[in-house]
Motif scaffolding. Structure first.
Motif, short mmCIF file in Angstrom:
data_model
loop_
_atom_site.label_atom_id
_atom_site.label_comp_id
_atom_site.label_asym_id
_atom_site.label_seq_id
_atom_site.Cartn_x
_atom_site.Cartn_y
_atom_site.Cartn_z
N ALA A 77 12.48 -4.61 3.23
CA ALA A 77 11.04 -4.60 3.51
C ALA A 77 10.39 -5.89 3.04
N ARG A 78 10.74 -6.35 1.86
CA ARG A 78 10.13 -7.56 1.33
C ARG A 78 10.60 -8.80 2.10
N ARG A 79 11.84 -8.76 2.59
CA ARG A 79 12.33 -9.88 3.40
C ARG A 79 11.57 -9.95 4.73
N LEU A 80 11.37 -8.79 5.36
CA LEU A 80 10.65 -8.77 6.63
C LEU A 80 9.18 -9.13 6.45
N GLU A 81 8.61 -8.71 5.34
CA GLU A 81 7.24 -9.12 5.03
C GLU A 81 7.14 -10.64 4.99
N ALA A 82 8.11 -11.28 4.33
CA ALA A 82 8.11 -12.73 4.23
C ALA A 82 8.29 -13.40 5.59
N ARG A 83 8.89 -12.66 6.54
CA ARG A 83 9.08 -13.19 7.89
C ARG A 83 7.93 -12.84 8.82
N LYS A 130 10.26 -2.64 -10.85
CA LYS A 130 10.19 -4.10 -10.74
C LYS A 130 9.34 -4.53 -9.55
N TYR A 131 9.46 -3.84 -8.41
CA TYR A 131 8.82 -4.33 -7.20
C TYR A 131 7.65 -3.46 -6.72
N ARG A 132 7.25 -2.50 -7.55
CA ARG A 132 6.15 -1.61 -7.15
C ARG A 132 4.83 -2.38 -6.95
N ASP A 133 4.49 -3.24 -7.89
CA ASP A 133 3.21 -3.96 -7.78
C ASP A 133 3.18 -4.85 -6.54
N ALA A 134 4.32 -5.49 -6.23
CA ALA A 134 4.37 -6.35 -5.05
C ALA A 134 4.17 -5.55 -3.76
N VAL A 135 4.77 -4.36 -3.70
CA VAL A 135 4.60 -3.50 -2.53
C VAL A 135 3.17 -2.99 -2.46
N GLN A 136 2.59 -2.64 -3.60
CA GLN A 136 1.22 -2.16 -3.64
C GLN A 136 0.25 -3.23 -3.13
N ALA A 137 0.49 -4.47 -3.51
CA ALA A 137 -0.41 -5.56 -3.15
C ALA A 137 -0.20 -6.07 -1.72
N SER A 138 0.93 -5.71 -1.11
CA SER A 138 1.26 -6.25 0.20
C SER A 138 0.31 -5.75 1.29
N THR A 139 -0.06 -6.64 2.18
CA THR A 139 -0.87 -6.25 3.33
C THR A 139 0.00 -5.92 4.54
N ARG A 140 1.31 -6.11 4.39
CA ARG A 140 2.23 -5.86 5.51
C ARG A 140 3.17 -4.69 5.27
N ILE A 141 3.35 -4.30 4.02
CA ILE A 141 4.25 -3.17 3.71
C ILE A 141 3.42 -1.95 3.37
N MET A 144 0.84 -1.19 0.00
CA MET A 144 0.00 0.00 0.00
C MET A 144 0.88 1.24 0.00
N PHE A 145 0.43 2.27 -0.71
CA PHE A 145 1.15 3.53 -0.76
C PHE A 145 0.29 4.65 -0.19
N ILE A 146 0.93 5.53 0.56
CA ILE A 146 0.29 6.75 1.04
C ILE A 146 1.17 7.91 0.60
N ASP A 147 0.65 8.76 -0.26
CA ASP A 147 1.41 9.88 -0.79
C ASP A 147 1.04 11.14 -0.01
N LEU A 148 1.99 11.67 0.74
CA LEU A 148 1.70 12.83 1.57
C LEU A 148 1.50 14.11 0.77
#
Length: 526
Positions: free
Chosen positions: A31-37, A171-182, A1-5
């Motif tokens: 961030a993606r490693r910690l999400e996986a953990r 490369k990793y924008r969509d994965a971050v957008q879809a993440s429920t933890r990031i 998820m993104f929040i643009d200030l």
């Protein structure tokens, strides 16, 4: 998820498990490693998805070397960080780079190659490389191209794989957008690291949006991943508890700044015009992206008291247009414009386009001639150098100049050691002798030890390293072997600012590997 200030609002205080400052290769990998953990992560990014003048201006500072625009242009404030203008060169550090070398003061890492080996393997996938292995013999066989054979063992070949290059923000924008933890905050600038009254732990990050309104981010653990300049500056400007800044009780923060110096030293004329140097030419075949470089043995470095380096061969073939070098000239034109502050709104995409040309178009142009009956006229020798740690090479704070949030801008004083230059020149002479002894060619030396350093026309590689160096002894480093700031229980640093030495290899692959290692460490902590 993104929040643009720039468009969205947040409360006076935001809470999370792990707060990461910076969304470049280190921050996004972590961030993606910690999400996986199974951790909730908040990434704080000073820029947006693309280059902007407002964000980029926060990179401005003072440069003792009087290189116009260096601090502003050599790093990018945007989602994806400086991968916006990364060229894609990838190789792991050498065994020697981790060792304490008695001829290089302050050398040695508190971790070993074995500690990073599994993370290097994963980093190759994150950086979209073709293979986990960097064996020169393997790539020689894959490409059906020979390795240069030396009569003695003073020199060898190190193979660099080429990332496409990976633009981490794309490369990793969509994965971050879809993440429920990031969750990623855009246009959010951290202005201070705030410690508890005793100074033993971090209690919050002070942050401001584009409107300048302040708020806090509170977390269990905090990671600075905003580059070799900004990591140091954030620690230095955070003086609410310690007047010298966070982690700076021994005046080490900002010291030992390193970059990779580079210069063209001369040329090699082959004994046999049919000398096969194809392995050393950029190849962007989908399965073979990479090229070989000439590197010294550890024994030669020890014997000549020299730092590490690699030599790129830039061949000139009879009757073949030199499109490769023309493209490099195009790049330097763009780079010099950037250094003068002439950054365009589409700076990131312009540089990305160039490197795609350099890594693909130019390489394909070369590939089209490699199988012809062509004559090698000569090869320029481009040296990429390790810069040994120097405590007087450092990032400090400007006295009279501040950014729009009222914080002092950084002041960089990058110093290339005279001893390093002398060692490189000794190795250059050794390389010239080795070409002759091995009946490969004759080398024209453009520089010798009688000339001043300025005659080398040393260029920067825009690799910022060493300013929060890793050492198990708090008297000699800012972070420990797990990248935790000495004396602060929950504050960590990711990126090349923790490198104790730079080695000769470009830093991004090691940055990613270290971020994976840090993610595993934090993932194991309760």
């Amino acid at each position: 998820m993104f929040i643009d200030l720039a468009n969205d609002k947040v409360g006076a205080s935001v809470r999370t498990d792990v707060a990461i400052v910076g969304a470049g290769p280190a921050g996004l990998t972590l961030a993606r490693r910690l999400e996986a953990r199974g951790h909730d992560v908040l990434v704080i990014e000073s820029g947006s998805f693309a280059y902007s003048d407002a964000a980029q201006e926060l990179n401005s500072g003072e440069d003792a070397g009087h290189r116009d625009g260096y601090l502003r242009a050599s790093r990018i404030r945007a989602f994806g960080g400086t991968s916006f203008h990364w060229g894609g060169w990838c190789a792991p550090l050498d065994q020697a780079d981790f060792e304490q070398r008695n001829w290089i003061r302050h050398s040695g890492w508190p971790i070993s190659p074995a500690d990073l080996a599994p993370h290097y393997a994963e980093a190759t996938e994150i950086c979209e490389l073709n293979d986990r292995h960097f064996s020169t013999e393997k790539w020689s066989a894959e490409r059906a191209q020979p390795v240069l054979q030396w009569k003695e063992e003073d020199f060898g070949t190190t193979y660099f794989q080429l990332s496409p290059p990976t633009r981490f923000g794309t490369k990793y924008r969509d994965a971050v957008q879809a993440s429920t933890r990031i969750t990623t905050l855009l246009n959010a600038t951290v202005t201070a690291v705030q410690l508890d009254p005793g100074g033993g732990s971090c209690k919050a990050l002070a942050v401001r949006g584009p409107d300048g309104k302040p708020f806090q981010i509170q977390a269990r653990r905090y990671v600075l991943a905003c580059g070799g300049i900004e990591n140091a500056r954030l620690l230095l400007i955070s003086t609410d508890v310690h007047r010298n800044g966070v982690g700076n009780a021994r005046d080490l923060v900002g010291r030992f700044f390193m970059d990779h110096p580079a210069f063209t030293s001369g040329a090699m004329v082959p004994v046999d015009p049919k000398l096969n140097v194809d392995l050393y030419v950029y190849d962007s075949h989908p399965k073979l992206r990479g090229f070989g470089t000439i590197t010294p043995s550890r024994e030669l470095m020890r014997k000549l008291a020299a730092a590490n380096f690699n030599v790129e061969l830039i061949p000139h073939f009879e009757g073949v247009g030199n499109s490769f070098n023309e493209l490099k000239k195009d790049y330097w034109t763009l780079a010099h414009r950037a250094k003068r502050g002439e950054l365009l709104d589409d700076f990131g995409s312009n540089v990305s386009t160039f490197f795609s040309m350099l890594g693909n178009g130019a390489a394909y142009a070369w590939s089209s001639v490699l199988n012809r009956d062509r004559q090698l006229q000569f090869a320029d020798l481009r040296h990429h150098l390790e810069c040994s740690p120097n405590a007087e090479s450092r990032v400090t704070l400007a006295r009279d100049r501040k950014d729009r949030f009222g914080n002092p801008v950084p002041r960089l004083d990058w110093r290339v050691n005279a001893g390093d230059v002398e060692g490189w020149l000794r190795c250059q002479e050794a390389l010239a002798l080795a070409f002759g002894k091995s009946h490969l060619g004759r080398m024209r030396l453009d520089f010798d030890s009688s000339k001043p350093i300025e005659a080398l026309k040393i260029e920067s590689s825009w690799h910022h390293m060493g300013t929060t160096r890793m050492h198990s002894d708090p008297k000699q480093g800012v972070v420990d072997e797990n990248c935790r700031v000495h004396g602060v229980s929950n504050l960590y640093i990711a990126g090349s600012s923790v490198f104790p030495t730079s080695g000769h290899a470009n830093p991004t692959l090691t940055i990613v590997a270290l971020a994976l290692r840090l993610g595993d460490h934090l993932g194991r902590k309760d």
